[in-house]
Design a protein around this motif. Structure first.
Motif, PDB file in Angstrom:
ATOM      1  N   ASP A   1      -2.127  66.273  78.714  1.00 31.73           N
ATOM      2  CA  ASP A   1      -1.314  66.578  79.887  1.00 31.73           C
ATOM      3  C   ASP A   1      -0.753  67.982  79.693  1.00 31.73           C
ATOM      4  OD1 ASP A   1       0.425  66.658  82.032  1.00 31.73           O
ATOM      5  OD2 ASP A   1       1.884  65.275  81.159  1.00 31.73           O
ATOM      6  N   LEU A   2      -1.392  68.976  80.322  1.00 31.90           N
ATOM      7  CA  LEU A   2      -0.966  70.362  80.143  1.00 31.90           C
ATOM      8  C   LEU A   2       0.385  70.563  80.816  1.00 31.90           C
ATOM      9  CD1 LEU A   2      -1.482  73.223  79.152  1.00 31.90           C
ATOM     10  CD2 LEU A   2      -2.829  73.627  81.230  1.00 31.90           C
ATOM     11  N   ALA A   3       1.394  70.924  79.996  1.00 37.16           N
ATOM     12  CA  ALA A   3       2.767  70.977  80.497  1.00 37.16           C
ATOM     13  C   ALA A   3       3.368  72.365  80.512  1.00 37.16           C
ATOM     14  CB  ALA A   3       3.658  70.053  79.660  1.00 37.16           C
ATOM     15  N   GLY A   4       2.829  73.317  79.709  1.00 42.67           N
ATOM     16  CA  GLY A   4       3.475  74.619  79.705  1.00 42.67           C
ATOM     17  C   GLY A   4       2.991  75.518  78.603  1.00 42.67           C
ATOM     18  N   TYR A   5       3.899  76.377  78.137  1.00 43.72           N
ATOM     19  CA  TYR A   5       3.578  77.425  77.167  1.00 43.72           C
ATOM     20  C   TYR A   5       4.608  77.429  76.047  1.00 43.72           C
ATOM     21  CZ  TYR A   5       0.808  79.050  81.130  1.00 43.72           C
ATOM     22  OH  TYR A   5      -0.073  79.128  82.192  1.00 43.72           O
ATOM     23  N   HIS A   6       4.163  77.963  74.910  1.00 42.85           N
ATOM     24  CA  HIS A   6       5.004  78.035  73.717  1.00 42.85           C
ATOM     25  C   HIS A   6       4.955  79.465  73.179  1.00 42.85           C
ATOM     26  CE1 HIS A   6       5.372  76.991  69.142  1.00 42.85           C
ATOM     27  NE2 HIS A   6       6.544  77.367  69.632  1.00 42.85           N
ATOM     28  N   PHE A   7       6.112  80.001  72.831  1.00 43.93           N
ATOM     29  CA  PHE A   7       6.228  81.335  72.242  1.00 43.93           C
ATOM     30  C   PHE A   7       7.101  81.238  70.990  1.00 43.93           C
ATOM     31  CE2 PHE A   7       6.106  81.511  76.821  1.00 43.93           C
ATOM     32  CZ  PHE A   7       5.101  82.429  77.106  1.00 43.93           C
ATOM     33  N   HIS A   8       6.641  81.830  69.912  1.00 38.91           N
ATOM     34  CA  HIS A   8       7.520  82.030  68.747  1.00 38.91           C
ATOM     35  C   HIS A   8       7.114  83.370  68.167  1.00 38.91           C
ATOM     36  CE1 HIS A   8      10.322  81.081  65.572  1.00 38.91           C
ATOM     37  NE2 HIS A   8       9.419  81.532  64.710  1.00 38.91           N
ATOM     38  N   VAL A   9       7.924  84.382  68.427  1.00 38.04           N
ATOM     39  CA  VAL A   9       7.455  85.746  68.205  1.00 38.04           C
ATOM     40  C   VAL A   9       8.072  86.431  66.997  1.00 38.04           C
ATOM     41  CG1 VAL A   9       7.015  86.003  70.669  1.00 38.04           C
ATOM     42  CG2 VAL A   9       9.189  86.797  69.737  1.00 38.04           C
ATOM     43  N   VAL A  10       9.238  85.970  66.529  1.00 40.28           N
ATOM     44  CA  VAL A  10       9.937  86.725  65.500  1.00 40.28           C
ATOM     45  C   VAL A  10      10.852  85.792  64.722  1.00 40.28           C
ATOM     46  CG1 VAL A  10      11.966  87.367  66.861  1.00 40.28           C
ATOM     47  CG2 VAL A  10      11.109  88.949  65.118  1.00 40.28           C
ATOM     48  N   SER A  11      11.166  86.199  63.504  1.00 42.89           N
ATOM     49  CA  SER A  11      12.100  85.457  62.664  1.00 42.89           C
ATOM     50  C   SER A  11      13.311  86.327  62.353  1.00 42.89           C
ATOM     51  CB  SER A  11      11.398  85.044  61.363  1.00 42.89           C
ATOM     52  OG  SER A  11      12.289  84.457  60.455  1.00 42.89           O
ATOM     53  N   ASN A  12      14.491  85.712  62.375  1.00 47.91           N
ATOM     54  CA  ASN A  12      15.740  86.366  61.965  1.00 47.91           C
ATOM     55  C   ASN A  12      16.042  87.620  62.780  1.00 47.91           C
ATOM     56  OD1 ASN A  12      18.009  86.089  60.285  1.00 47.91           O
ATOM     57  ND2 ASN A  12      17.280  87.667  58.884  1.00 47.91           N
ATOM     58  N   ASN A  13      16.057  87.477  64.079  1.00 44.24           N
ATOM     59  CA  ASN A  13      16.411  88.566  64.986  1.00 44.24           C
ATOM     60  C   ASN A  13      17.920  88.571  65.226  1.00 44.24           C
ATOM     61  OD1 ASN A  13      16.261  90.543  67.105  1.00 44.24           O
ATOM     62  ND2 ASN A  13      16.451  88.848  68.556  1.00 44.24           N
ATOM     63  N   LEU A  14      18.542  89.740  65.145  1.00 40.92           N
ATOM     64  CA  LEU A  14      19.990  89.854  65.334  1.00 40.92           C
ATOM     65  C   LEU A  14      20.376  90.481  66.671  1.00 40.92           C
ATOM     66  CD1 LEU A  14      20.946  91.051  61.736  1.00 40.92           C
ATOM     67  CD2 LEU A  14      21.261  88.764  62.709  1.00 40.92           C
ATOM     68  N   ASP A  15      19.405  90.821  67.484  1.00 42.58           N
ATOM     69  CA  ASP A  15      19.635  91.493  68.763  1.00 42.58           C
ATOM     70  C   ASP A  15      19.774  90.443  69.867  1.00 42.58           C
ATOM     71  OD1 ASP A  15      19.639  92.993  71.072  1.00 42.58           O
ATOM     72  OD2 ASP A  15      17.641  93.849  70.767  1.00 42.58           O
ATOM     73  N   ALA A  16      21.005  90.060  70.191  1.00 40.79           N
ATOM     74  CA  ALA A  16      21.234  88.995  71.166  1.00 40.79           C
ATOM     75  C   ALA A  16      20.753  89.386  72.559  1.00 40.79           C
ATOM     76  CB  ALA A  16      22.716  88.631  71.206  1.00 40.79           C
ATOM     77  N   GLU A  17      20.992  90.624  72.958  1.00 36.16           N
ATOM     78  CA  GLU A  17      20.533  91.063  74.275  1.00 36.16           C
ATOM     79  C   GLU A  17      19.010  91.047  74.335  1.00 36.16           C
ATOM     80  OE1 GLU A  17      19.820  92.425  77.989  1.00 36.16           O
ATOM     81  OE2 GLU A  17      21.712  91.636  77.182  1.00 36.16           O
ATOM     82  N   GLY A  18      18.365  91.567  73.285  1.00 33.56           N
ATOM     83  CA  GLY A  18      16.912  91.549  73.254  1.00 33.56           C
ATOM     84  C   GLY A  18      16.354  90.134  73.254  1.00 33.56           C
ATOM     85  N   HIS A  19      17.028  89.232  72.541  1.00 31.47           N
ATOM     86  CA  HIS A  19      16.535  87.858  72.478  1.00 31.47           C
ATOM     87  C   HIS A  19      16.680  87.165  73.835  1.00 31.47           C
ATOM     88  CE1 HIS A  19      15.004  85.119  69.346  1.00 31.47           C
ATOM     89  NE2 HIS A  19      15.315  84.192  70.233  1.00 31.47           N
ATOM     90  N   ALA A  20      17.787  87.411  74.518  1.00 35.73           N
ATOM     91  CA  ALA A  20      17.955  86.841  75.850  1.00 35.73           C
ATOM     92  C   ALA A  20      16.903  87.386  76.812  1.00 35.73           C
ATOM     93  CB  ALA A  20      19.361  87.137  76.367  1.00 35.73           C
ATOM     94  N   ALA A  21      16.644  88.691  76.728  1.00 31.78           N
ATOM     95  CA  ALA A  21      15.621  89.276  77.587  1.00 31.78           C
ATOM     96  C   ALA A  21      14.245  88.679  77.287  1.00 31.78           C
ATOM     97  CB  ALA A  21      15.598  90.799  77.399  1.00 31.78           C
ATOM     98  N   HIS A  22      13.981  88.423  75.999  1.00 30.63           N
ATOM     99  CA  HIS A  22      12.724  87.787  75.623  1.00 30.63           C
ATOM    100  C   HIS A  22      12.605  86.399  76.248  1.00 30.63           C
ATOM    101  CE1 HIS A  22       9.991  85.389  73.199  1.00 30.63           C
ATOM    102  NE2 HIS A  22      11.009  84.705  72.735  1.00 30.63           N
ATOM    103  N   VAL A  23      13.632  85.576  76.105  1.00 28.47           N
ATOM    104  CA  VAL A  23      13.575  84.200  76.622  1.00 28.47           C
ATOM    105  C   VAL A  23      13.389  84.202  78.140  1.00 28.47           C
ATOM    106  CG1 VAL A  23      14.893  82.071  76.941  1.00 28.47           C
ATOM    107  CG2 VAL A  23      14.913  83.227  74.714  1.00 28.47           C
ATOM    108  N   LEU A  24      14.186  84.998  78.832  1.00 30.00           N
ATOM    109  CA  LEU A  24      14.104  85.012  80.296  1.00 30.00           C
ATOM    110  C   LEU A  24      12.802  85.646  80.770  1.00 30.00           C
ATOM    111  CD1 LEU A  24      17.800  85.999  81.087  1.00 30.00           C
ATOM    112  CD2 LEU A  24      16.760  83.715  81.107  1.00 30.00           C
ATOM    113  N   GLY A  25      12.323  86.664  80.042  1.00 25.65           N
ATOM    114  CA  GLY A  25      11.047  87.269  80.402  1.00 25.65           C
ATOM    115  C   GLY A  25       9.885  86.310  80.226  1.00 25.65           C
ATOM    116  N   ARG A  26       9.893  85.523  79.136  1.00 25.07           N
ATOM    117  CA  ARG A  26       8.829  84.539  78.926  1.00 25.07           C
ATOM    118  C   ARG A  26       8.885  83.433  79.961  1.00 25.07           C
ATOM    119  NH1 ARG A  26       5.909  88.077  76.547  1.00 25.07           N
ATOM    120  NH2 ARG A  26       6.597  88.660  74.475  1.00 25.07           N
ATOM    121  N   LEU A  27      10.077  83.099  80.408  1.00 31.95           N
ATOM    122  CA  LEU A  27      10.200  82.100  81.465  1.00 31.95           C
ATOM    123  C   LEU A  27       9.564  82.598  82.758  1.00 31.95           C
ATOM    124  CD1 LEU A  27      11.360  79.419  82.514  1.00 31.95           C
ATOM    125  CD2 LEU A  27      13.542  80.594  82.864  1.00 31.95           C
TER     126      LEU A  27
END
Length: 456
Positions: free
Chosen positions: A215-241
């Motif tokens: 049952d194809l439900a969506g997509y998965h992203f895991h791009v980086v480990s131990n990122n400290l850039d909260a703004e960049g991380h939020a932009a990543h999550v919303l951009g992938r959405l």
């Protein structure tokens, strides 16, 4: 090759042994910086250890539970939190996290079994190189979804689904062409073994739609480990959405899941922590379309503060003008600092017991390298640590050892004893391995308000 200078609090160049004398000194933490119950437990264990030097992880499962409660409190209600078991699989810590999260992210049948034993509310399964045994375990357990890393992965998941007699929801792991985030490790945006390139996604989606049992439900992203850039991380999550909404339309299925992975970072001393409040506010301002789940997979951020690693000093010596403390445990117990370029803090806990008739080696007001016992120059946990006094027989204690500590280490090299695992402030029970022996019950959070991340 000459070593590059490292500012205090910065990352140590790999390999760690190339960090030469003359770079910035990191003063040892005072014992008062360690939790009192941790120090008390370590001193008691060291006095009772007998002839064998002590190596131990002292866990505080309630610290992990408080971090999870803080994350849940700050994030919008629609953001789901699945703990990445690979970061720390100590049973008491898993039990503490189970009621504070939406579920656990597992990458093997062993992790799936540990998650079920801890009472996880739900499971998701991710990672490359899945075996038939793992897929059978997660299919039988009714995993919320399984992340597919290739077309062959899809066929294996479909076979496991048929054997389990159920349809298994799958998401396609995407190896995106561009990755705007920086961290200790990057998994996407370049040629790695992870996920499906964007040019192969249309075909993979067609295979997933065609295979019975999936049952194809969506997509998965895991791009980086131990990122400290909260703004960049939020932009990543919303951009992938946003990307996922468009891609699902192109790939011909109804999008129900976007797994944005983990990567929330933990800062070393002297650096600003990940700004959780800003990250959460950015997500709250842009909810996903109705019917779409947004999943996060934090690991390190939840558990880094939940354990201390300690190793007794077996020798103190000077070689070619440099001072070394040789510890009873190194990368065979605690691989993280050497492999991921992490500059560790350390504290010295005095141990009165000295069982030998000879003089006790010691240094005063010195800069030392903290080396492990293995027959390789890579076994260095920290260099440039300034100590007031350090003696053979004392304990060196490393905070922030709760993530990728015992699970990540070279246990088999030289066949040395594993560290003991114990819970600070709990019963005196100890176990030789975090994932196999029974552990004391996880301390509760006692209804306390989640603590802010003010430790760094």
């Amino acid at each position: 090759m000459a070593a590059k200078p490292v500012r205090q609090g910065g990352a140590v160049p790999w390999p760690a042994q190339q960090w030469s004398p003359g770079t910035a000194v990191r003063p040892a933490l005072p014992v008062s910086a360690l939790p009192g119950p941790v120090v008390a437990r370590l001193r008691a264990l060291a006095e009772a250890a007998g002839a064998e030097p002590l190596c131990a992880y002292v866990h505080d499962p309630s610290a992990a539970a408080r971090r999870a409660a803080l994350l849940r409190t700050r994030l919008p209600a629609w953001a789901e939190v699945f703990y990445a078991v690979k970061a720390n699989s100590f049973p008491a810590t898993l039990r503490a996290l189970a009621p504070e999260t939406d579920g656990f992210d597992v990458s093997s049948e062993g992790e799936a079994e540990a998650a079920r034993a801890a009472g996880a509310r739900a499971l998701i399964a991710t990672g490359p190189g899945k075996t038939d045994a793992m897929l059978a375990a997660v299919a039988a357990a009714g995993a919320d979804f399984v992340s597919a890393e290739s077309e062959l992965d899809l066929h294996r998941i479909a076979a496991a689904a048929r054997r389990a007699g159920r349809r298994v929801p799958v998401v396609l792991r995407v190896n995106a062409a561009t990755v705007p985030l920086q961290g200790a490790l990057r998994m996407d945006g370049r040629a790695t073994q992870f996920g499906i390139g964007e040019d192969g996604l249309a075909r993979a989606a067609a295979v997933a739609r065609a295979l019975p049992g999936l049952d194809l439900a969506g997509y998965h992203f895991h791009v980086v480990s131990n990122n400290l850039d909260a703004e960049g991380h939020a932009a990543h999550v919303l951009g992938r959405l946003r990307w996922s909404v468009r891609a699902a339309r192109e790939h011909g299925f109804a999008l129900r899941v976007v797994d944005a992975g983990g990567g929330l970072g933990v800062a070393p001393r002297g650096e600003a922590p990940f700004d959780l409040a800003h990250f959460a506010a950015r997500l709250r301002a842009a909810p996903p379309p109705p019917g779409i789940r947004l999943v996060l997979e934090p690991g390190r951020w939840l558990v880094a503060d939940s354990a201390h690693y300690a190793a007794q000093v077996t020798d103190v010596k000077e070689v070619a003008g440099s001072r070394f403390a040789v510890l009873a445990g190194g990368i065979n117990h605690f691989m993280l600092p050497a492999l991921l370029e992490v500059a560790l803090d350390a504290a010295v806990v005095d141990v009165a017991r000295w069982p030998y008739a000879c003089a006790r080696p010691e240094v005063h007001d010195a800069v030392v390298s903290l080396a492990g016992p293995l027959c390789t120059p890579e076994d260095i946990l920290a260099r440039g640590i300034g100590v007031g006094r350090l003696r053979a027989g004392d304990l060196v204690v490393f905070p922030l050892a709760g993530a990728y500590g015992a699970e990540f280490a070279l246990h088999g090299f030289l066949g040395r004893r594993p560290p003991v695992h114990t819970v600070a402030g709990g019963p005196q029970t100890v176990s030789a391995r975090a994932g196999t022996a029974s552990a004391p019950g996880a301390p509760s959070t006692d209804g306390r308000r989640p603590a802010e991340d003010s430790s760094r």
